[in-house]
Design a protein around this motif. Structure first.
Motif, PDB file in Angstrom:
ATOM      1  N   SER A 151       0.298 -18.712  20.996  1.00  0.00           N
ATOM      2  CA  SER A 151       1.747 -18.555  20.814  1.00  0.00           C
ATOM      3  C   SER A 151       2.305 -17.781  22.001  1.00  0.00           C
ATOM      4  CB  SER A 151       2.054 -17.807  19.521  1.00  0.00           C
ATOM      5  OG  SER A 151       3.423 -17.483  19.449  1.00  0.00           O
ATOM      6  N   SER A 152       3.420 -18.250  22.529  1.00  0.00           N
ATOM      7  CA  SER A 152       3.997 -17.590  23.710  1.00  0.00           C
ATOM      8  C   SER A 152       4.794 -16.342  23.355  1.00  0.00           C
ATOM      9  CB  SER A 152       4.917 -18.572  24.446  1.00  0.00           C
ATOM     10  OG  SER A 152       6.022 -18.905  23.629  1.00  0.00           O
ATOM     11  N   ARG A 153       5.001 -16.119  22.045  1.00  0.00           N
ATOM     12  CA  ARG A 153       5.784 -14.980  21.553  1.00  0.00           C
ATOM     13  C   ARG A 153       7.247 -15.037  21.996  1.00  0.00           C
ATOM     14  NH1 ARG A 153       1.138 -12.489  23.356  1.00  0.00           N
ATOM     15  NH2 ARG A 153       2.182 -11.499  25.102  1.00  0.00           N
ATOM     16  N   VAL A 154       7.680 -16.165  22.521  1.00  0.00           N
ATOM     17  CA  VAL A 154       9.095 -16.370  22.851  1.00  0.00           C
ATOM     18  C   VAL A 154       9.696 -17.246  21.758  1.00  0.00           C
ATOM     19  CG1 VAL A 154      10.720 -17.320  24.523  1.00  0.00           C
ATOM     20  CG2 VAL A 154       8.657 -16.161  25.312  1.00  0.00           C
ATOM     21  N   LYS A 155      10.778 -16.808  21.175  1.00  0.00           N
ATOM     22  CA  LYS A 155      11.367 -17.506  20.031  1.00  0.00           C
ATOM     23  C   LYS A 155      12.733 -18.074  20.400  1.00  0.00           C
ATOM     24  CE  LYS A 155       8.017 -16.071  17.276  1.00  0.00           C
ATOM     25  NZ  LYS A 155       6.980 -17.003  16.812  1.00  0.00           N
ATOM     26  N   TRP A 156      13.073 -19.196  19.740  1.00  0.00           N
ATOM     27  CA  TRP A 156      14.441 -19.697  19.826  1.00  0.00           C
ATOM     28  C   TRP A 156      15.357 -18.737  19.078  1.00  0.00           C
ATOM     29  CZ3 TRP A 156      15.038 -23.093  23.408  1.00  0.00           C
ATOM     30  CH2 TRP A 156      14.117 -24.113  23.642  1.00  0.00           C
ATOM     31  N   ASN A 175      18.085 -23.400  20.572  1.00  0.00           N
ATOM     32  CA  ASN A 175      17.273 -24.616  20.559  1.00  0.00           C
ATOM     33  C   ASN A 175      18.145 -25.827  20.885  1.00  0.00           C
ATOM     34  OD1 ASN A 175      15.627 -26.846  19.837  1.00  0.00           O
ATOM     35  ND2 ASN A 175      14.490 -25.565  18.398  1.00  0.00           N
ATOM     36  N   PRO A 176      17.746 -26.676  21.835  1.00  0.00           N
ATOM     37  CA  PRO A 176      18.547 -27.864  22.171  1.00  0.00           C
ATOM     38  C   PRO A 176      18.812 -28.776  20.972  1.00  0.00           C
ATOM     39  CG  PRO A 176      16.841 -27.514  23.816  1.00  0.00           C
ATOM     40  CD  PRO A 176      16.557 -26.550  22.713  1.00  0.00           C
ATOM     41  N   SER A 177      17.966 -28.694  19.948  1.00  0.00           N
ATOM     42  CA  SER A 177      18.191 -29.530  18.763  1.00  0.00           C
ATOM     43  C   SER A 177      19.284 -28.971  17.868  1.00  0.00           C
ATOM     44  CB  SER A 177      16.887 -29.668  17.962  1.00  0.00           C
ATOM     45  OG  SER A 177      16.464 -28.394  17.486  1.00  0.00           O
ATOM     46  N   GLU A 364      -0.358 -16.790  41.168  1.00  0.00           N
ATOM     47  CA  GLU A 364      -0.416 -17.264  39.787  1.00  0.00           C
ATOM     48  C   GLU A 364       0.867 -16.870  39.073  1.00  0.00           C
ATOM     49  OE1 GLU A 364      -2.833 -13.653  37.547  1.00  0.00           O
ATOM     50  OE2 GLU A 364      -3.984 -15.334  38.349  1.00  0.00           O
ATOM     51  N   PHE A 365       1.205 -17.651  38.058  1.00  0.00           N
ATOM     52  CA  PHE A 365       2.401 -17.358  37.259  1.00  0.00           C
ATOM     53  C   PHE A 365       2.172 -17.837  35.835  1.00  0.00           C
ATOM     54  CE2 PHE A 365       3.074 -21.629  38.877  1.00  0.00           C
ATOM     55  CZ  PHE A 365       3.642 -22.316  37.823  1.00  0.00           C
ATOM     56  N   GLN A 366       2.937 -17.261  34.928  1.00  0.00           N
ATOM     57  CA  GLN A 366       2.834 -17.615  33.516  1.00  0.00           C
ATOM     58  C   GLN A 366       4.064 -18.407  33.091  1.00  0.00           C
ATOM     59  OE1 GLN A 366       2.144 -14.151  31.089  1.00  0.00           O
ATOM     60  NE2 GLN A 366       0.486 -13.398  32.403  1.00  0.00           N
ATOM     61  N   ALA A 367       3.843 -19.370  32.211  1.00  0.00           N
ATOM     62  CA  ALA A 367       4.941 -20.144  31.629  1.00  0.00           C
ATOM     63  C   ALA A 367       4.944 -19.896  30.131  1.00  0.00           C
ATOM     64  CB  ALA A 367       4.769 -21.631  31.940  1.00  0.00           C
ATOM     65  N   ARG A 368       5.981 -19.236  29.647  1.00  0.00           N
ATOM     66  CA  ARG A 368       6.094 -18.927  28.217  1.00  0.00           C
ATOM     67  C   ARG A 368       7.377 -19.548  27.681  1.00  0.00           C
ATOM     68  NH1 ARG A 368       2.756 -14.793  26.356  1.00  0.00           N
ATOM     69  NH2 ARG A 368       1.502 -13.768  27.976  1.00  0.00           N
ATOM     70  N   PHE A 369       7.229 -20.497  26.788  1.00  0.00           N
ATOM     71  CA  PHE A 369       8.366 -21.180  26.186  1.00  0.00           C
ATOM     72  C   PHE A 369       8.209 -21.191  24.673  1.00  0.00           C
ATOM     73  CE2 PHE A 369       7.829 -23.315  30.372  1.00  0.00           C
ATOM     74  CZ  PHE A 369       8.995 -22.843  30.960  1.00  0.00           C
ATOM     75  N   PRO A 370       9.331 -21.246  23.919  1.00  0.00           N
ATOM     76  CA  PRO A 370       9.236 -21.305  22.454  1.00  0.00           C
ATOM     77  C   PRO A 370       8.475 -22.553  21.993  1.00  0.00           C
ATOM     78  CG  PRO A 370      11.477 -20.801  23.156  1.00  0.00           C
ATOM     79  CD  PRO A 370      10.721 -21.178  24.385  1.00  0.00           C
ATOM     80  N   ASP A 371       7.784 -22.398  20.870  1.00  0.00           N
ATOM     81  CA  ASP A 371       7.045 -23.508  20.233  1.00  0.00           C
ATOM     82  C   ASP A 371       5.993 -24.102  21.171  1.00  0.00           C
ATOM     83  OD1 ASP A 371       8.780 -23.120  18.111  1.00  0.00           O
ATOM     84  OD2 ASP A 371      10.158 -24.684  18.769  1.00  0.00           O
ATOM     85  N   ALA A 372       5.440 -23.290  22.050  1.00  0.00           N
ATOM     86  CA  ALA A 372       4.420 -23.781  22.983  1.00  0.00           C
ATOM     87  C   ALA A 372       3.486 -22.631  23.326  1.00  0.00           C
ATOM     88  CB  ALA A 372       5.070 -24.337  24.250  1.00  0.00           C
ATOM     89  N   PRO A 373       2.213 -22.944  23.639  1.00  0.00           N
ATOM     90  CA  PRO A 373       1.287 -21.872  24.023  1.00  0.00           C
ATOM     91  C   PRO A 373       1.658 -21.282  25.380  1.00  0.00           C
ATOM     92  CG  PRO A 373       0.262 -24.020  24.310  1.00  0.00           C
ATOM     93  CD  PRO A 373       1.562 -24.263  23.618  1.00  0.00           C
ATOM     94  N   ALA A 374       1.272 -20.031  25.599  1.00  0.00           N
ATOM     95  CA  ALA A 374       1.481 -19.381  26.897  1.00  0.00           C
ATOM     96  C   ALA A 374       0.437 -19.904  27.879  1.00  0.00           C
ATOM     97  CB  ALA A 374       1.379 -17.871  26.752  1.00  0.00           C
ATOM     98  N   LEU A 375       0.886 -20.357  29.050  1.00  0.00           N
ATOM     99  CA  LEU A 375       0.002 -20.981  30.033  1.00  0.00           C
ATOM    100  C   LEU A 375      -0.021 -20.172  31.327  1.00  0.00           C
ATOM    101  CD1 LEU A 375       1.095 -24.724  29.579  1.00  0.00           C
ATOM    102  CD2 LEU A 375      -0.829 -23.551  28.498  1.00  0.00           C
TER     103      LEU A 375
END
Length: 641
Positions: A151-156, A175-177, A364-375
């Motif tokens: 979990s990326s811990r970032v929420k909509w 959330n775009p939806s 290196e960099f991290q990508a953290r988005f809602p409803d997606a794992p942290a990469l």
């Protein structure tokens, strides 16, 4: 009879005379309304709110606060009906990017940047070794992200309670939806009036009122009903839209209910915030770059320039360069606002203007988005980190075609609410003044070596229009001709691009030719260093120019790169006019005055303004605005309205 009794009898007699005159129907002359002198009263700085609205960020706080509240200047409106089409104003995308010539112009700009990088030696005297994008691409195309966390811990933003609108970070993380439209009420320093949904002037002003009211209540903890006890200082761009400023002042005083307001320019406030008396202020924002020479608290009108590019254009160009180098985050889209935030972060982290940093480096960099794992991504980069910010000096690399890239300060076109403006004063000048002025101009033109004789004889009165117009300030058509043009014609700076040899030609031909030259100049994308030199060259005297060269103040968040100060210093001294080369030791570029965040300097200057005794006479009170309207800005503003 005592003195007091005599005065009482006199007052009774005067009252009786007034009653008799009223009975006889005698009419007294009606005195014209006079704008009252400002009230001299002690002002408490904690009851003054300073507002600095930007295209990307809003900075707002009490004048006594150490730091302002800073948040994204954006609002999300909930749809009033289900099934309504969703609208989102893009942040990094803009008009003029998808033209047939855009890619070719971008490639040509990149070639110029590469040539500039190669031509300058590093501090150890060795030339840089150029790094091909293909070298980085071969490595980056093999990279696969590592999962840091499920979990990326970032929420909509939670919209379950259906709020009618959301502001700042809450609006960015909708959330775009969800059924919300996203609006940025300011673009390139001006109100974002457009033909799309929510693009009318009324809608944009309503958005500003909602955002500012929300921040004042939530972050400053000031109930809106108490704003009648507060005053406001509003920072406006150096090149401003008069109608928009008028509407915003009306909104602050009459709609939101502030008791009084001061309107001042960003560049002047930047000098206050940095503690400088005079400076050439270079304000590189997210979407526009403004340059203006300020001397003793006054902005020189002819030196103002606004360039239609800024930090967001560097971010977009950096993304284009990352794609050429095989950017491992392959789903990145400029139309996705969260991806735009990630790109902004990568630009601020990786980009620099230090030519001693060369070769390929791993990051290196991290990508953290809602409803997606942290990469976690690995990326190898070379000159891309230097090429992107150099786009500010070679703006053709931005690939913007067919857009107005340079704005000048225009004279007021007149207002029905302010009939006794500068146009009225010019029209009512005595014939004697007009004739003496024209004869003086004729003498200046006919005198050998005087005025613009040399410029006229070779070019028929029209200055050479290269990247920097020569006929500006002391280097060309200065003095009387520029004054005459400024008094009689429209735009202020436009006349500095046109000589005065066309005295005998018809006015219509002169105006059409002048308009063509101005439009040609405004369509050019001046590099930042050339624009600074142009602005300083438009100052009236050599002494003022020396002051400006000795204090070039860089503010705003668009040029906060490692190595900026030295890089800009070398660009300026290499392109200075020959007559000022001997002053090279006195050139100074200031990027962090007093070690302050350059993004906050203008706001801080507004807070300083609230504490000065000399600002007492600049306050415009609510009742005065209701009665006299925009005339109060002409009377009280610290700059020529």
């Amino acid at each position: 009879m005592t003195q007091a009794e005599k005065e009482q009898d006199n007052s009774k007699e005067k009252e009786k005379e007034k009653e008799k005159e009223q009975q006889r129907g005698v009419k007294r002359p009606i005195a014209p309304p006079v704008i009252p002198e400002p009230l001299q009263e002690q002002i408490q700085s904690n009851f003054v709110v300073v507002i600095h609205p930007g295209s990307r960020s809003l900075r707002i706080g009490r004048a006594t606060d150490t730091l302002p509240v800073t948040l994204p200047h954006v609002i999300a409106h909930r749809h009033k009906q289900s099934g309504q089409p969703r609208y989102e104003h893009s942040w990094l995308l803009r008009e003029g990017l998808n033209k047939p010539d855009s890619n070719e112009q971008r490639q040509n700009g990149l070639k110029m940047v590469d040539q500039a990088i190669w031509s300058k030696k590093m501090s150890n005297g060795v030339r840089r070794t150029p790094v091909s994008a293909e070298q980085a691409r071969a490595y980056n195309c093999q990279i696969r992200p590592a999962v840091l966390d499920s979990s990326s811990r970032v929420k909509w933003t939670n919209t379950s309670h259906h709020p009618p609108y959301l502001v700042g970070d809450e609006a960015l993380y909708v959330n775009p939806s969800d059924c919300y439209n996203i609006h940025w009420p300011m673009v390139r320093g001006q109100l974002n009036v457009h033909s799309g949904p929510g693009g009318s002037l009324t809608a944009v002003l309503a958005d500003l009122e909602m955002i500012w009211s929300h921040v004042i209540q939530k972050h400053l903890e000031i109930p809106l009903k108490d704003l009648k006890y507060y005053r406001c200082i509003l920072l406006v761009p150096d090149i401003y839209h008069r109608q928009h400023i008028k509407e915003v002042v009306t909104m602050l005083l009459l709609n939101m209910g502030f008791s009084a307001i001061i309107v001042h320019q960003e560049s002047v406030c930047a000098t206050f915030g940095s503690g400088l008396s005079s400076a050439c202020v270079v304000d590189v924002g997210d979407q526009k770059t403004s340059i203006c020479c300020v001397e003793d608290g006054v902005s020189h009108r002819t030196s103002r320039l606004c360039l239609a590019y800024g930090g967001s254009d560097v971010t977009r160009t950096f993304f284009w360069l990352l794609q050429r180098a095989g950017f491992p985050y392959r789903d990145c889209q400029l139309s996705n606002r969260l991806d735009c935030q990630l790109l902004q972060h990568l630009k601020e982290t990786f980009c620099h203007l230090d030519q001693d940093i060369s070769g390929l480096q791993d990051h290196e960099f991290q990508a953290r988005f809602p409803d997606a794992p942290a990469l976690l991504y690995q990326v190898r980069l070379g000159d891309e980190k230097l090429q992107a910010p150099m786009g500010l000096f070679y703006p053709s690399m931005f690939g913007i075609v067919g857009q107005k890239m340079t704005s000048l300060q225009y004279r007021s076109q007149g207002s029905a609410e302010d009939p006794h403006d500068e146009h009225y004063l010019l029209a009512t000048q005595s014939k004697q003044d007009q004739s003496s002025k024209s004869s003086a101009d004729r003498k200046a033109i006919s005198r050998p070596g005087g005025g613009f004789d040399g410029e006229m004889s070779s070019q028929g009165g029209v200055g050479e229009l290269s990247d920097i117009p020569r006929v500006c300030g002391s280097g060309g058509a200065g003095g009387g001709g520029m004054l005459q043009a400024e008094m009689e014609l429209g735009p202020v700076q436009g006349e500095s691009l046109v000589g005065a040899g066309e005295v005998d030609e018809p006015l219509s031909a002169h105006l059409s030719r002048k308009t063509a030259i101005i439009s040609q100049f405004e369509s050019k994308a001046l590099g930042l260093d050339k624009a600074i030199l142009h602005s300083i060259d438009c100052c009236a005297s050599d002494e003022t120019k020396r002051k400006m060269y000795s204090s070039i103040l860089v503010v705003g968040g668009g040029l906060m790169f490692h190595g900026t100060q030295e890089f800009l210093f070398h660009r300026i001294i290499n392109k200075m006019p020959p007559s000022f080369r001997r002053l090279v030791d006195s050139v100074e570029v200031i990027t962090r005055p007093k070690d302050m965040d350059p993004r906050l300097i203008s706001w801080k200057g507004g807070a300083v303004l609230a504490c000065l005794d000399t600002t007492q006479e600049m306050w415009i009170h609510q009742r005065e605005w209701q009665r006299f309207g925009v005339r109060m800005l002409r009377e009280r503003a610290a700059f020529v309205w």
